[in-house]
Scaffold this motif. Sequence first.
Motif, mmCIF file in Angstrom:
data_model
loop_
_atom_site.group_PDB
_atom_site.id
_atom_site.type_symbol
_atom_site.label_atom_id
_atom_site.label_comp_id
_atom_site.label_asym_id
_atom_site.label_seq_id
_atom_site.Cartn_x
_atom_site.Cartn_y
_atom_site.Cartn_z
ATOM 1 N N ASN A 96 0.828 -1.208 0.000
ATOM 2 C CA ASN A 96 0.000 0.000 0.000
ATOM 3 C C ASN A 96 0.862 1.257 0.000
ATOM 4 O O ASN A 96 0.425 2.304 0.404
ATOM 5 N N GLU A 117 -3.932 -3.100 -3.907
ATOM 6 C CA GLU A 117 -4.980 -2.092 -4.008
ATOM 7 C C GLU A 117 -4.566 -0.863 -3.202
ATOM 8 O O GLU A 117 -4.151 -0.968 -2.057
ATOM 9 N N GLY A 118 -4.649 0.296 -3.826
ATOM 10 C CA GLY A 118 -4.260 1.538 -3.171
ATOM 11 C C GLY A 118 -2.789 1.885 -3.340
ATOM 12 O O GLY A 118 -2.368 2.976 -2.996
ATOM 13 N N ASN A 143 -3.373 -4.466 -8.705
ATOM 14 C CA ASN A 143 -4.700 -4.075 -8.255
ATOM 15 C C ASN A 143 -4.642 -2.601 -7.853
ATOM 16 O O ASN A 143 -5.549 -2.090 -7.232
ATOM 17 N N LYS A 177 -6.076 -6.389 -12.192
ATOM 18 C CA LYS A 177 -7.219 -6.867 -11.422
ATOM 19 C C LYS A 177 -8.274 -5.779 -11.290
ATOM 20 O O LYS A 177 -8.103 -4.675 -11.782
ATOM 21 N N LYS A 178 -9.341 -6.079 -10.592
ATOM 22 C CA LYS A 178 -10.545 -5.254 -10.530
ATOM 23 C C LYS A 178 -10.307 -3.770 -10.238
ATOM 24 O O LYS A 178 -10.886 -2.911 -10.873
ATOM 25 N N SER A 179 -9.462 -3.444 -9.291
ATOM 26 C CA SER A 179 -9.242 -2.037 -8.908
ATOM 27 C C SER A 179 -8.066 -1.386 -9.630
ATOM 28 O O SER A 179 -7.729 -0.241 -9.344
ATOM 29 N N GLN A 197 -5.626 0.520 -12.212
ATOM 30 C CA GLN A 197 -5.678 1.616 -13.172
ATOM 31 C C GLN A 197 -4.307 1.703 -13.824
ATOM 32 O O GLN A 197 -3.299 1.762 -13.125
ATOM 33 N N GLY A 250 -13.612 -4.180 -14.546
ATOM 34 C CA GLY A 250 -13.476 -3.108 -13.572
ATOM 35 C C GLY A 250 -12.141 -2.391 -13.666
ATOM 36 O O GLY A 250 -12.025 -1.241 -13.262
ATOM 37 N N ALA A 251 -11.134 -3.064 -14.181
ATOM 38 C CA ALA A 251 -9.821 -2.441 -14.340
ATOM 39 C C ALA A 251 -9.887 -1.410 -15.465
ATOM 40 O O ALA A 251 -10.674 -1.544 -16.401
ATOM 41 N N LYS A 252 -9.050 -0.387 -15.366
ATOM 42 C CA LYS A 252 -9.027 0.670 -16.381
ATOM 43 C C LYS A 252 -7.651 0.725 -17.021
ATOM 44 O O LYS A 252 -6.638 0.728 -16.326
#
Length: 153
Positions: free
Chosen positions: A74, A91-92, A107, A123-125, A127, A142-144
């Motif tokens: 993180n 994520e984050g 993620n 993954k989903k989160s 970018q 969900g990924a950009k």
Amino acid sequence: MNININNREKQPVETVKKTDALISSDMRIEGDVLTTSDMRVLGNIKGNVSCEGDIVLNGTIQGDVKVANLTIENGSLIGNVTAKGNVIIGEGAVLKGNMTAQNVHSNGIIEGQIQAAEEVELKKSAQMIGDVTAKYFAVVHGAKVKGVVNVNE
């Protein structure tokens, strides 16, 4: 070497076992870091990092990183990454810079080019802003992604 004072014979010292290097959350390093150990970074490094082991990052690094495997749980890294193995971005977590690795699984947020010998998975989160070159490329719903993707077999 240990020296026996009684007879002055040199005797070998046991080798020190490999341990993790810890940059604690209250530490700030300004300058390059070189280690053969695995590293856990909770604090801040402003400088290039060369690590023959693995790095787990929860703090920040501002500088280029050469590593066996990198996990950004993180934290954030601003600089280019060269990894012999895998780069995992939680994520984050944020990575701003170009990256070369065997595999990349994200993620989090990536701004820069990715050159992967094998696989890139967003993954989903996740970018991603930048171009990707890899043997395999996977994007979870969900990924950009904003950039060009080149898949080379």
